[in-house]
Scaffold this active site. Structure first.
Site, mmCIF file in Angstrom:
data_model
loop_
_atom_site.group_PDB
_atom_site.id
_atom_site.type_symbol
_atom_site.label_atom_id
_atom_site.label_comp_id
_atom_site.label_asym_id
_atom_site.label_seq_id
_atom_site.Cartn_x
_atom_site.Cartn_y
_atom_site.Cartn_z
ATOM 1 N N PRO A 279 0.854 -1.199 0.000
ATOM 2 C CA PRO A 279 0.000 0.000 0.000
ATOM 3 C C PRO A 279 0.886 1.244 0.000
ATOM 4 O O PRO A 279 1.261 1.770 1.047
ATOM 5 C CB PRO A 279 -0.788 -0.145 1.309
ATOM 6 N N ASP A 453 6.016 2.570 1.790
ATOM 7 C CA ASP A 453 5.091 1.517 2.179
ATOM 8 C C ASP A 453 4.405 1.960 3.467
ATOM 9 O O ASP A 453 5.048 2.073 4.517
ATOM 10 C CB ASP A 453 5.871 0.214 2.379
ATOM 11 N N HIS A 454 3.096 2.184 3.394
ATOM 12 C CA HIS A 454 2.372 2.706 4.550
ATOM 13 C C HIS A 454 2.300 1.692 5.697
ATOM 14 O O HIS A 454 1.915 2.042 6.824
ATOM 15 C CB HIS A 454 0.953 3.117 4.142
ATOM 16 N N ARG A 455 2.679 0.454 5.447
ATOM 17 C CA ARG A 455 2.685 -0.541 6.518
ATOM 18 C C ARG A 455 3.858 -0.338 7.475
ATOM 19 O O ARG A 455 3.779 -0.733 8.640
ATOM 20 C CB ARG A 455 2.752 -1.956 5.931
ATOM 21 N N CYS A 457 5.407 2.635 8.196
ATOM 22 C CA CYS A 457 5.389 3.910 8.922
ATOM 23 C C CYS A 457 4.183 4.718 8.494
ATOM 24 O O CYS A 457 3.512 4.396 7.507
ATOM 25 C CB CYS A 457 6.667 4.702 8.683
#
Length: 483
Positions: A279, A453-455, A457
């Site tokens: 994501p 990658d929003h996972r 941070c």
């Protein structure tokens, strides 16, 4: 390697980095040829590079397993060699001790001695164009379309289906004709070394006009160096077609079908996986790079023999930012349901080559000085474009720097190089109006983008990293306080 009565099967070796198969690009020998230790017998294309495969023992070729374009799995027979009679065994290290073969060092993982291996040759494009109705078929349909004039697509590599080479000329020497250049079939120039071909191209020397002084008429480096470059030779040279045309085949109504094979397939698979699994979010900021350019000019004035590029300075700034925000120097282990932060920064540098986009890696880049970074970047990107990087140099990155400004664009929302967690992009540096101390001025401005990658941070960490990078670009003195 497996043995039968009087013969040995040489199996396709493990080419490293978990590669399980390779596509046969071109056979360098034919059935009946005598090969020596570490002589290149075939050129294959893996998912990461084009590789010359040397045979680790001498003998006579009795079988070739697979045709050009066929994919062979690792561990399956590649070539069958029969032992020679005692009096017929050649000296494996005495044939063609040419200067062009020195220093090639193209030894694969796990075997090979490095003696006499021809230098790596990049795969050249082959373009098929749909014929107009009524166009006569070629005289020899099985031979395929002729190579373009001036192309080095077949220079220096024999066709495996042909007869064995005459005595004194290695099987790797090309003897294909070039009717496009002359209007009729003629013997192609005998060239072993890619160094010789490159030197001839740089000096505008037509190899077909030279008479080689090497064994069997092979053209050596000295022959090219002593040749006078005629203007006609330069005009006759035709630039290589871009690799976007590799594998083009005609389809209905003039459509062109591009098979997804080799490195193009790997790029497609990796980018698709990245988009499916990660994501990603992209943020960007415009920055005044005037101070960075002035700093580079000052450094290079003090050390003109070891110039530092803008990319090297940006790499140094990224390393500073990753030290402050290590969350971005990471990957997500989906199976283990965890985030793994790397102890070292293995910096990937996106590089466009004629075989596609590759990302060579500088391992433990945080240990390098700025000057060492500059030298490593120059060497690595040059090797990537030449196709000489081993597969191990193209994997294992933890963070990527992408200078898409070289294409003349300002911004981009790139796809993350899976399984990394972030990528910094840099646009072109151009003159723009900019407010400095309340006054309008013309400054050198660029756009920086961070895709993350929003996972791993949230926006606070990503924004903090990008702002740190932007501040160091605008005020390089801040970089000194953090290194």
């Amino acid at each position: 390697m497996t043995d039968t009565v009087g013969t040995r099967d040489f199996l396709l070796p493990d080419l490293g980095e978990g590669l399980s198969e390779a596509e046969i690009v071109e056979w360098r020998v034919a059935v009946g040829d005598v090969v020596t230790v570490d002589q290149t017998v075939v050129e294959v294309e893996t998912a990461k590079a084009v590789v010359d495969v040397p045979c680790p023992y001498p003998g006579r070729v009795v079988a070739l397993h697979g045709a050009a374009g066929e994919v062979r799995p690792v561990g399956q027979p590649l070539i069958t060699i029969a032992a020679l009679d005692g009096g017929d065994d050649p000296d494996p290290h005495a044939t063609y001790r040419e200067e062009e073969r020195a220093g090639s060092g193209n030894v694969l993982i796990g075997y090979g001695t490095g003696h006499g291996v021809p230098g790596r040759r990049r795969r050249r494009p082959r373009l098929s164009v749909a014929k107009e109705p009524g166009t006569p078929a070629p005289a020899n349909p099985g031979s395929g379309p002729p190579a373009p004039a001036g192309s080095s697509a077949r220079t220096g590599a024999g066709v495996g289906a042909g007869p064995s080479s005459p005595a004194g000329v290695p099987a790797s020497v090309d003897r294909t004709s070039d009717p496009v250049r002359t209007g009729g079939p003629v013997a192609a120039p005998l060239v072993i070394s890619p160094i010789v071909r490159r030197l001839a191209k740089e000096r505008g020397v037509d190899l077909a006009s030279l008479r080689g002084t090497g064994p069997g008429g092979v053209i050596r480096r000295a022959d090219v160096e002593t040749a006078r470059s005629a203007p006609a030779a330069r005009l006759a040279a035709v630039p290589d077609a871009p690799d976007a045309h590799v594998g083009l085949v005609p389809a209905g109504d003039g459509d062109v079908v591009v098979p997804l094979t080799g490195i193009r397939k790997v790029i497609a698979d990796k980018l698709s996986r990245s988009r499916r699994e990660i994501p990603e979010v992209t943020i960007w900021v415009d920055v005044d790079a005037t101070g960075l350019l002035e700093t580079r000019a000052t450094i290079n004035a003090a050390s003109p023999d070891a110039p530092v590029s803008i990319l090297a300075l940006l790499a140094r700034i990224c390393l500073s930012g990753l030290r402050k925000y290590p969350q971005l120097n990471a990957r997500v282990d989906t199976e283990g349901q965890r985030i793994v932060q790397s102890a070292g920064v293995h910096l990937g540098i996106a590089a466009q080559t004629d075989r596609g986009l590759v990302v060579p890696v500088l391992r433990d880049a945080q240990r390098l000085t700025t000057g060492e970074l500059a030298a490593a970047l120059a060497e690595t990107t040059a090797a990537a474009r030449a196709g000489t990087l081993p597969p191990g140099r193209l994997t294992g990155g933890t963070f990527t720097l992408n200078n898409y400004g070289v294409f003349g664009v300002d911004g981009s929302t790139p796809i993350i190089n899976h399984p990394e967690a972030a990528l910094l992009g840099v646009g072109r540096i151009v003159d723009k109006p900019w407010v400095v101390d309340g006054q309008l001025a013309v400054r050198k401005v660029t756009q920086l983008s961070l895709t993350f990658d929003h996972r791993v941070c949230d926006g606070g960490v990503a924004g903090g990293f990008l702002r740190h990078v932007a501040d160091c670009v605008e005020r390089p003195a801040l970089l000194v306080a953090n290194v």
